[in-house]
Design an enzyme around this catalytic site. Structure first.
Site, mmCIF file in Angstrom:
data_model
loop_
_atom_site.group_PDB
_atom_site.id
_atom_site.type_symbol
_atom_site.label_atom_id
_atom_site.label_comp_id
_atom_site.label_asym_id
_atom_site.label_seq_id
_atom_site.Cartn_x
_atom_site.Cartn_y
_atom_site.Cartn_z
ATOM 1 C CB THR A 98 -1.192 0.125 0.989
ATOM 2 O OG1 THR A 98 -1.576 -1.256 1.443
ATOM 3 C CG2 THR A 98 -1.459 1.628 0.927
ATOM 4 C CE LYS A 173 -5.438 -1.685 1.712
ATOM 5 N NZ LYS A 173 -3.815 -2.583 1.903
ATOM 6 C CE LYS A 241 2.050 1.987 4.301
ATOM 7 N NZ LYS A 241 1.934 0.594 3.535
#
Length: 292
Positions: A98, A173, A241
């Site tokens: 990701t 995502k 993150k």
């Protein structure tokens, strides 16, 4: 696709299971990780260790990466010892980390200049989805390469969708993480409310998980919260993150995301309390700290 050599970089909570599925299907697996000890189990099953990213790229037809941060992606894809400088023309590079949509687009452009097919293909489903080969795989890139490696994706996931051009997988995502972020606040608060109301959280979960409140997080992570199981299916530090990337992208598009911003703030507080290596369900611990 014929049984070509697959290079696999990253054998963490999810990557280890994903790599194992490929080996079990008969693919020759070249392997590299920063910590060789983490790869020993796969090596015992036949994976071939490579001493560098360059060596892995040179000897692989398909290269799959799933690492921690965009900075990790940059370090393994670029430079004279990176994947793009050493992969063979006609090979496929698939980043399943990701990461940043802009970084995915940069990889795609540089790969195309070298005759390499690049796809961004982040996943969702956590450790359970990886073990069961039931991941959701969100893909960005060109149609022909996607179709060529689709049989490989099928070995790791069940819901596999080409979302659009390069970067589209990462943008999808981000949508996933945005939906999860606010949802995790609701799951945590529901479990905490049940406990404080003197209810049995397990029976409450039985009632609400199949109604309008139902979600993957509620069914899978709610039960872990109740059990006090905070082992990582997906690390808090990596979720932070992801939320940072989503916030940066949303700000570029001038989209209001107050729910996401609040979730990030609370998870950062949990991280400050040494919860970064816990699973995302450990948010319950921070709520209880606030009540102490």
């Amino acid at each position: 696709m014929n049984r070509k050599k697959i290079g696999f970089v990253g054998t963490g909570v999810m990557g280890k299971s994903m790599a194992r599925h490929l080996m079990e299907a008969g693919y020759t697996l070249n392997l590299f990780t920063r910590t060789k000890e983490k790869a020993l189990g796969l090596m015992d099953q036949g994976a071939k260790w490579k001493e560098s990213i360059a060596a892995l790229a040179e000897d692989s037809d398909i290269i799959i990466t799933i690492v921690g941060y965009p900075s990790d992606v940059e370090s393994i894809y670029f430079g004279e010892n990176g994947i793009l400088e050493n992969a063979k023309p006609g090979s496929y590079v698939i980043d399943m980390t990701t990461s940043s949509p802009l970084l995915a687009q940069t990889i795609y452009k540089q790969a195309k200049e070298k005759g390499i097919h690049a796809l961004d293909a982040p996943v969702s489903g956590g450790d359970v989805g990886a073990r069961n080969a039931a991941l959701t795989i969100m893909v960005g890139g060109d149609e022909e390469p996607f179709q060529s490696v689709y049989p490989v994706f099928e070995l790791m996931g069940q819901n596999i969708v080409l979302q659009g051009e390069s970067g589209a997988g990462q943008h999808t995502k981000m949508c996933n993480q945005i939906a999860i972020a606010s949802g995790m606040l609701g799951v945590t608060e529901a479990i905490l409310y049940a406990e404080k109301a003197g209810l049995d959280p397990k029976t409450v979960l039985q009632s609400i998980e199949f109604g309008a409140a139902g979600s993957w997080s509620l069914s899978n992570l709610g039960s872990r919260m109740i059990e006090g199981n905070f082992a990582p299916g997906f690390y808090v530090k990596h979720f932070i993150k992801d939320m940072k990337i989503a916030i940066e992208s949303a700000e570029q598009m001038q989209i209001p995301i107050p729910g996401l911003q609040l979730a990030k703030e609370l998870y950062e507080k949990l991280n400050e309390e040494e919860g970064g290596n816990d699973g995302t369900q450990a948010l319950l611990k921070y709520y209880k700290l606030m009540m102490a």
